[in-house]
Scaffold this active site. Structure first.
Site, PDB file in Angstrom:
ATOM      1  N   ARG A   1     -10.843  -0.032  14.779  1.00  0.00           N
ATOM      2  CA  ARG A   1     -10.738   0.759  13.548  1.00  0.00           C
ATOM      3  C   ARG A   1     -11.741   0.168  12.560  1.00  0.00           C
ATOM      4  NH1 ARG A   1      -4.945   1.145  10.570  1.00  0.00           N
ATOM      5  NH2 ARG A   1      -5.440  -1.052  10.168  1.00  0.00           N
TER       6      ARG A   1
ATOM      7  N   MET B   1      10.957  23.984  -0.240  1.00  0.00           N
ATOM      8  CA  MET B   1      10.092  23.032  -0.933  1.00  0.00           C
ATOM      9  C   MET B   1      10.907  22.135  -1.874  1.00  0.00           C
ATOM     10  SD  MET B   1       6.808  23.733  -3.377  1.00  0.00           S
ATOM     11  CE  MET B   1       5.720  24.420  -2.155  1.00  0.00           C
TER      12      MET B   1
ATOM     13  N   TYR C   1      15.205  30.687   4.261  1.00  0.00           N
ATOM     14  CA  TYR C   1      14.010  31.420   4.673  1.00  0.00           C
ATOM     15  C   TYR C   1      14.078  31.814   6.143  1.00  0.00           C
ATOM     16  CZ  TYR C   1      11.473  30.276   0.396  1.00  0.00           C
ATOM     17  OH  TYR C   1      11.066  30.181  -0.897  1.00  0.00           O
TER      18      TYR C   1
ATOM     19  N   LYS D   1       0.837  -1.195   0.000  1.00  0.00           N
ATOM     20  CA  LYS D   1       0.000   0.000   0.000  1.00  0.00           C
ATOM     21  C   LYS D   1       0.876   1.251   0.000  1.00  0.00           C
ATOM     22  CE  LYS D   1      -0.351  -0.305   5.033  1.00  0.00           C
ATOM     23  NZ  LYS D   1      -1.234  -0.654   6.157  1.00  0.00           N
TER      24      LYS D   1
HETATM   25  C1  LIG Z   1      -0.554  -1.632   6.810  1.00  0.00           C
HETATM   26  C2  LIG Z   1      -1.144  -2.865   7.247  1.00  0.00           C
HETATM   27  C3  LIG Z   1      -0.364  -4.031   7.351  1.00  0.00           C
HETATM   28  C4  LIG Z   1       1.112  -4.032   7.132  1.00  0.00           C
HETATM   29  O1  LIG Z   1       1.724  -3.435   8.235  1.00  0.00           O
HETATM   30  P1  LIG Z   1       3.290  -3.512   8.519  1.00  0.00           P
HETATM   31  O2  LIG Z   1       3.435  -3.211   9.932  1.00  0.00           O
HETATM   32  O3  LIG Z   1       3.922  -2.524   7.639  1.00  0.00           O
HETATM   33  O4  LIG Z   1       3.707  -4.888   8.166  1.00  0.00           O
HETATM   34  C5  LIG Z   1      -0.997  -5.193   7.677  1.00  0.00           C
HETATM   35  N1  LIG Z   1      -2.317  -5.244   7.903  1.00  0.00           N
HETATM   36  C6  LIG Z   1      -3.105  -4.157   7.840  1.00  0.00           C
HETATM   37  C7  LIG Z   1      -4.549  -4.279   8.108  1.00  0.00           C
HETATM   38  C8  LIG Z   1      -2.535  -2.923   7.506  1.00  0.00           C
HETATM   39  O5  LIG Z   1      -3.316  -1.844   7.450  1.00  0.00           O
END
Ligand SMILES: *Cc1c(COP(=O)(O)O)cnc(C)c1O
Length: 700
Positions: free
Chosen positions: A460, A642, A593, A366
């Protein structure tokens, strides 16, 4: 960009010389055997080498399609140029051919003797691309080998094959449509596949003993075959394969200096040397200096020199025309992410080794694979055989699918139910984030695959673990197929007693849900709960998947962590740039800056073209963060802008264009964990914020 590639490029020059030797036979004056060894054996390494180089560089990157298309275009252009260049000579030597013969030459054999290389490259790469991308190496290798074996039968082993009537028939029909079997169909694919395989698997060792033995084997094989007059043509031998494989590995380990434009030079020499042969013969005739050609060694040396000189001139002219003189490639002229994919391979192996045998890795890619670039990372994992992925959003999933990632792709987060059609079209698996959501998705009436999320204390996403009725009812939804069930630990990264207690409680709650599903006689789908830390701290938990995110990238969240399992992981990512400008400042001068930094001595600063828009945390400003230049730490002075930042290089021997490293995979103080800690965050955040503007370069 990496040292090891110079030796490959430089070897192209030698290979070009070998090709010229094949066409002149320089050692024929000395003895037929030495000529045979040079031109029929050693010389035969050249073209397979060129095929392997193309496989190595073209087939094996994540932006595969682009590279392959570019390669095809380039080969086609070169082929057209070659055909035009040699058209007069062709007509002079063959006369005007019949149309079918001409078509056969254009498609298979080349319209002039050395031009077969171009159609062979194009056909070879298409076949290899199909084999590797669609079928993967486990099929690509045997199929390419099989093609090669068929080719062998029409080449060096033809004399033997001829003895068998069936084979003779087969090859006779084959030779109706092609002059030789050393072409893009039978010979090229195996070398393309080997080149690409070496790139993807990056062997760390060489096998020079094996290389030597196979080289001797090749000599004996070829000499025997020729002794008994078995070959019809002699481009292909059995021992050629291991010699090329081990030879290429040895070459990769050679360090050598860059020879500018070596690859272009070699290509032009390859293209023009037959013209030079004709030219030298002509000159020898006209100017009555027959020794230019009567002694083949002299003929060879003259043709080689002339070919290289003319090629050099052509390159000069081309550079003038296009002004392509920039030293560093345009791609990395500013700041960039460098990925070491062999480290990724290493991490996958280490993690898989530590997992239970029947547990599978779900690669969490992700947020653009934590800023590393989802495509290069996932494509590499796909090649390594990873068949399960997790992303955060549907668009991340679609991107992976569109770039040929196979296997299951689980969307961990929320997806608007109105996009159910896309879930189905791209074969994405959606997490059911609660009961109402599941009903809404089901009501879309589109068959969708899903994993069911259980909330065991993170609060969550997920259906509450106590709500067994709701959980069981999920399995009755007509349009939703539940392939998996998962939960997520909130505190598995900590080994404090309370956190361990909480995690074990979450596990127990999850297990009670699993138990209830079994009790209800519902076939149990895949079960998973551990992410990186769940795995590192609770390796004894035994489910179907480990959801590996941050550990895949070889990074921990914070520096110097204690975990139950300590794996030897290697970071995959570096962030690099160059010094754009160097300036001398007097004492008492402000920098950047708001003038937050005032020099306290005569100071030399370097301006680096990367800033917070590239994902660098702005709170590294003013001596908090530093970069590595020529292996020395240089503090960041003034506020990070930036697109730029300034560092103090007063005590460092540095000049314009020198490499600047912001995150390094080796150097402790600029490892991602430490950089993140200085920014009061974790590597996960630091990394996932990267990469919206930084190009990704694969170094290894
Ligand atoms: C992001 C995520 C993971 C992976 O997490 P890591 O700690 O980076 O391995 C696994 N399960 C869920 C539900 C996540 O949101």
């Amino acid at each position: 960009m990496h040292n090891r590639h110079h030796s490959i490029d430089n070897f192209r020059l030698l290979a070009a010389c070998l090709v010229i030797a094949i066409h002149i036979s320089p050692l024929a004056v000395i003895s037929p055997t030495s000529d045979l060894i040079l031109t029929r054996i050693i010389g035969r390494l050249a073209v397979p080498f060129f095929f392997m180089v193309s496989g190595y560089f073209v087939l094996s990157h994540y932006d595969n399609n682009d590279r392959v298309t570019r390669f095809l275009k380039k080969s086609f252009h070169l082929y057209v140029i070659g055909m035009c260049l040699y058209l007069p000579v062709m007509i002079y030597s063959h006369g005007i051919q019949s149309l079918p013969a001409l078509i056969q030459d254009i498609v298979m054999d080349g319209t002039f003797y050395h031009l077969w290389y171009f159609p062979a490259s194009m056909i070879g790469i298409i076949i290899s691309y199909y084999l590797i991308r669609r079928l993967d190496y486990q099929y690509a290798i045997p199929i390419a080998l099989l093609l090669y074996v068929i080719g062998l039968g029409g080449d060096s082993y033809y004399g033997l094959m001829q003895q068998l009537p069936l084979c003779r028939h087969f090859y006779e029909s084959l030779f109706q449509v092609m002059d030789y079997t050393r072409n893009g169909l039978f010979m090229a694919p195996v070398f393309f596949v080997m080149g690409s395989y070496l790139k993807d698997n990056q062997p760390q060792k060489t096998h020079n003993g094996a290389l030597l033995i196979c080289a001797i084997g090749l000599m004996i094989e070829a000499l025997l075959l020729h002794h008994f007059h078995i070959p019809r043509h002699d481009s292909m031998y059995i021992f050629l394969l291991p010699v090329m494989y081990y030879g290429f590995m040895a070459l990769l380990e050679c360090k050598s200096k860059e020879i500018k434009q070596a690859s272009t030079l070699a290509m032009i020499v390859y293209m023009i040397h037959p013209l030079m042969i004709i030219l030298v013969r002509g000159v020898a005739k006209v100017s009555r200096v027959p020794w230019l050609v009567t002694n083949p060694l002299i003929h060879y040396l003259v043709v080689c020199s002339l070919s290289f000189i003319i090629a050099g001139v052509i390159i000069q002219i081309k550079e003038r025309l296009y002004q392509t003189t920039s030293k560093t490639p345009l791609y990395t002229d500013r700041a960039y992410i460098e990925l070491n994919l062999s480290h990724l391979t290493h991490n996958v192996n280490v993690i898989q080794k530590a997992m239970h045998d029947d547990c599978e890795m779900m690669a969490v890619v992700k947020a653009n694979a934590y800023g590393h670039g989802a495509l290069p990372i996932a494509t590499h994992l796909d090649r390594l055989g990873v068949r399960s992925y997790a992303v955060a959003t549907i668009d991340e999933g679609i991107e992976l699918r569109q770039h040929g990632i196979h296997g299951e792709i689980l969307i961990l987060g929320y997806t608007d139910v109105h996009r159910a059609r896309e879930l189905k079209r791209y074969q994405l698996t959606q997490t059911l984030i609660d009961e109402n959501y599941a009903h809404a998705l089901n009501d879309e009436g589109i068959p969708v695959k899903a994993h069911l999320k259980i909330d065991t204390g993170m609060h969550r996403l997920g259906i509450d673990y106590k709500d067994i009725d709701a959980i069981l009812s999920m399995f009755q939804l007509p349009h939703i197929t539940i392939d998996g069930i998962l939960t997520h630990f909130s505190s598995s990264d900590s080994l404090d007693d309370e956190d361990v207690y909480f995690t074990r409680m979450q596990k127990a709650r999850f297990d009670s849900v699993i138990h209830a599903i079994k009790e209800a006689n519902i076939p149990l789908p895949k079960v998973h709960c551990q992410s990186s830390y769940g795995f590192l701290n609770y390796p004894e938990f035994h489910y179907d998947y480990i959801r590996a995110g941050i550990i895949l990238q070889g990074v921990t969240s914070t520096p110097h962590e204690k975990t139950v399992l300590s794996l030897d992981l290697k970071p995959v990512l570096s962030i690099k740039s160059h010094i754009a400008l160097i300036r001398e400042l007097d004492i008492g001068e402000p920098i950047g800056y708001s003038r937050t930094y005032i020099t306290t001595k005569k100071t030399t600063i370097a301006i680096i073209p990367m800033g917070y828009a590239d994902g660098l945390p702005r709170n590294q400003s003013n001596m908090v963060g530093h970069v590595l230049i020529n292996e020395q730490l240089c503090p960041i002075v003034g506020r990070i802008c930036m697109d730029q930042l300034m560092v103090d290089i007063t005590d460092v021997d540095a000049s314009i264009n020198d490499e600047v490293i912001f995150i390094d995979m080796d150097e402790e103080t600029v490892r991602a964990e430490n950089v993140a800690e200085r920014s009061h965050t974790i590597s996960n955040e630091l990394l996932s914020r990267l990469g919206h503007r930084l190009p990704v370069v694969i170094s290894n």
